[in-house]
Design a protein around this motif. Structure first.
Motif, short mmCIF file in Angstrom:
data_model
loop_
_atom_site.label_atom_id
_atom_site.label_comp_id
_atom_site.label_asym_id
_atom_site.label_seq_id
_atom_site.Cartn_x
_atom_site.Cartn_y
_atom_site.Cartn_z
N MET A 46 -22.72 25.88 -20.03
CA MET A 46 -23.56 25.68 -18.85
C MET A 46 -25.05 25.75 -19.13
O MET A 46 -25.53 26.63 -19.84
CB MET A 46 -23.20 26.72 -17.78
CG MET A 46 -23.95 26.51 -16.47
SD MET A 46 -23.61 27.83 -15.27
CE MET A 46 -21.85 27.60 -15.00
N VAL B 282 -24.39 20.50 -8.55
CA VAL B 282 -23.56 20.70 -9.74
C VAL B 282 -23.18 19.34 -10.30
O VAL B 282 -22.60 18.51 -9.60
CB VAL B 282 -22.28 21.51 -9.41
CG1 VAL B 282 -21.43 21.68 -10.66
CG2 VAL B 282 -22.64 22.86 -8.80
N ASN C 288 -21.57 20.44 -16.41
CA ASN C 288 -22.08 21.74 -16.86
C ASN C 288 -23.59 21.87 -16.69
O ASN C 288 -24.23 22.72 -17.30
CB ASN C 288 -21.69 22.01 -18.32
CG ASN C 288 -22.14 20.92 -19.28
OD1 ASN C 288 -22.10 19.74 -18.95
ND2 ASN C 288 -22.56 21.30 -20.49
N ILE D 217 -26.34 22.60 -13.71
CA ILE D 217 -26.50 23.08 -12.34
C ILE D 217 -27.99 23.27 -12.06
O ILE D 217 -28.70 23.91 -12.85
CB ILE D 217 -25.76 24.41 -12.12
CG1 ILE D 217 -24.27 24.25 -12.42
CG2 ILE D 217 -25.95 24.90 -10.69
CD1 ILE D 217 -23.46 25.53 -12.27
N LYS E 47 -19.55 31.45 -10.03
CA LYS E 47 -18.26 30.85 -9.69
C LYS E 47 -17.83 29.84 -10.75
O LYS E 47 -16.67 29.82 -11.18
CB LYS E 47 -18.36 30.14 -8.33
CG LYS E 47 -17.08 29.44 -7.90
CD LYS E 47 -17.28 28.72 -6.56
CE LYS E 47 -16.02 27.96 -6.17
NZ LYS E 47 -16.21 27.21 -4.89
N GLU E 48 -18.78 29.01 -11.21
CA GLU E 48 -18.45 28.02 -12.23
C GLU E 48 -18.11 28.69 -13.57
O GLU E 48 -17.22 28.23 -14.29
CB GLU E 48 -19.62 27.05 -12.41
CG GLU E 48 -19.89 26.14 -11.21
CD GLU E 48 -18.79 25.11 -10.99
OE1 GLU E 48 -18.30 24.54 -12.00
OE2 GLU E 48 -18.42 24.87 -9.83
N GLN F 107 -14.49 30.06 -13.81
CA GLN F 107 -13.35 29.13 -13.84
C GLN F 107 -12.77 29.02 -15.25
O GLN F 107 -13.47 29.14 -16.24
CB GLN F 107 -13.80 27.75 -13.34
CG GLN F 107 -14.13 27.74 -11.86
CD GLN F 107 -14.52 26.36 -11.34
OE1 GLN F 107 -14.58 25.38 -12.10
NE2 GLN F 107 -14.78 26.28 -10.05
#
Length: 227
Positions: free
Chosen positions: A128, A201, A204, A206, A223-224, A227
Motif C-alpha cells: 500500500m 481507493v 493499492n 489510497i 481496513k484495507e 484484508q
C-alpha cells in the motif's frame, strides 16, 4: 503485526515567510488507529529531526479531540520532533507508506529521490501507498520501472485548487497541485462539496482530499491492510 511508515515534512515556512508545516490531524488519526491495532508506526521525514506543525491546524476550532490529545502528549511530540530521515528507513519493509499533508510538503516531497524510489518499490511490490491532502504531491513525480508516472490513469484525489482559494493560499503555494495531478494523466476526483471528506481507493493506492478526510482515510487504510 503491520508496520506503517508515516512521512512528514521538515519545512516550516512558505517562501514569503508565512508559517506552515504538517497538518496535524493528517498524521494523528492514522497514528492513533494504527497504535490501537498494536501495529508498529515509524515517523520519518526527508531530513529527519524536527517536524514543524502548521499553526492553522492547531487552532481551537480546528483541533479535534484525538489531535489535541497527541499535541498535548510530550512523548508523542518528542517522537514527532525526532523523526527518522528517509535515508535511515529507505531499505526497511513497510506494509504501508503514508504521506501526511500540510502545505509545506509541496516544497520537500515532490522532488525527493529517496521518497520516489521507496514509493516505486512499495507500489510495484503490491504493497500500500497512501497520501492525503498536499501529501499527494509526493506522488506526482514518481515513475514506475517502465518510465510511466505512477499516477497515470489512476483515480485519485488531493487538495483541489478551489480549496486553495478557500484556504487563502493560492498566492503562497509553489504550484497548482490539482493541475499537476491532471497533467500526469490521473483521473482527479473531488468531493461535490469542498472541504468535506473524500477518499479514493485505486488498488493499492489510497488518497484523501483534505484535512476533513483524515478520520475516514485512517479507517479505510486500516481496513484495507486488514484484508
Amino acid at each position: 503485526m503491520k508496520k506503517i511508515l508515516l512521512v512528514t515534512t521538515n519545512i516550516g515556512h512558505y517562501k514569503s515567510g508565512l508559517e506552515t508545516g504538517l497538518w496535524l490531524s493528517e498524521l494523528t488519526h492514522i497514528y492513533h488507529i494504527a497504535k490501537e491495532k498494536g501495529w508498529m508506526v515509524v515517523i520519518a521525514s526527508p531530513k529527519g529531526g524536527g517536524v514543524p506543525i502548521d499553526p492553522e491546524s492547531i487552532k481551537p476550532l480546528v483541533l479535534d479531540k484525538i489531535s489535541r490529545s497527541y499535541y498535548e502528549n510530550p512523548a508523542f511530540m518528542s517522537e514527532l520532533n525526532h523523526s527518522k530521515s528517509l535515508l535511515e528507513v529507505q531499505n526497511e519493509d513497510f506494509d504501508c507508506i503514508y504521506l501526511a499533508g500540510g502545505h509545506a510538503t509541496m516544497y520537500d516531497f515532490p522532488d525527493n529521490a529517496i521518497m520516489q524510489n521507496m514509493i516505486r518499490r512499495q507500489y510495484e511490490s503490491g504493497k500500500m501507498v497512501a497520501a492525503i491532502c498536499h501529501g499527494v504531491g509526493g506522488l506526482i513525480n514518481v515513475k514506475l520501472s517502465d518510465g510511466t508516472y505512477l499516477i497515470k490513469r489512476k483515480s485519485m484525489t488531493g487538495f483541489d485548487w478551489f480549496e486553495e482559494t478557500i484556504a487563502r493560499r493560492k498566492k503562497e503555494v509553489p504550484f497548482n497541485l490539482e493541475a499537476s495531478i491532471i497533467e500526469r494523466g490521473a483521473d482527479f476526483k473531488k468531493a461535490c462539496i469542498p472541504m468535506t471528506s473524500n477518499v479514493i481507493v485505486n488498488g493499492n493506492l489510497i488518497t484523501g482530499q483534505n484535512p476533513f478526510s483524515s478520520k475516514e482515510m485512517a479507517k479505510i487504510v486500516v481496513k484495507e491492510l486488514d484484508q
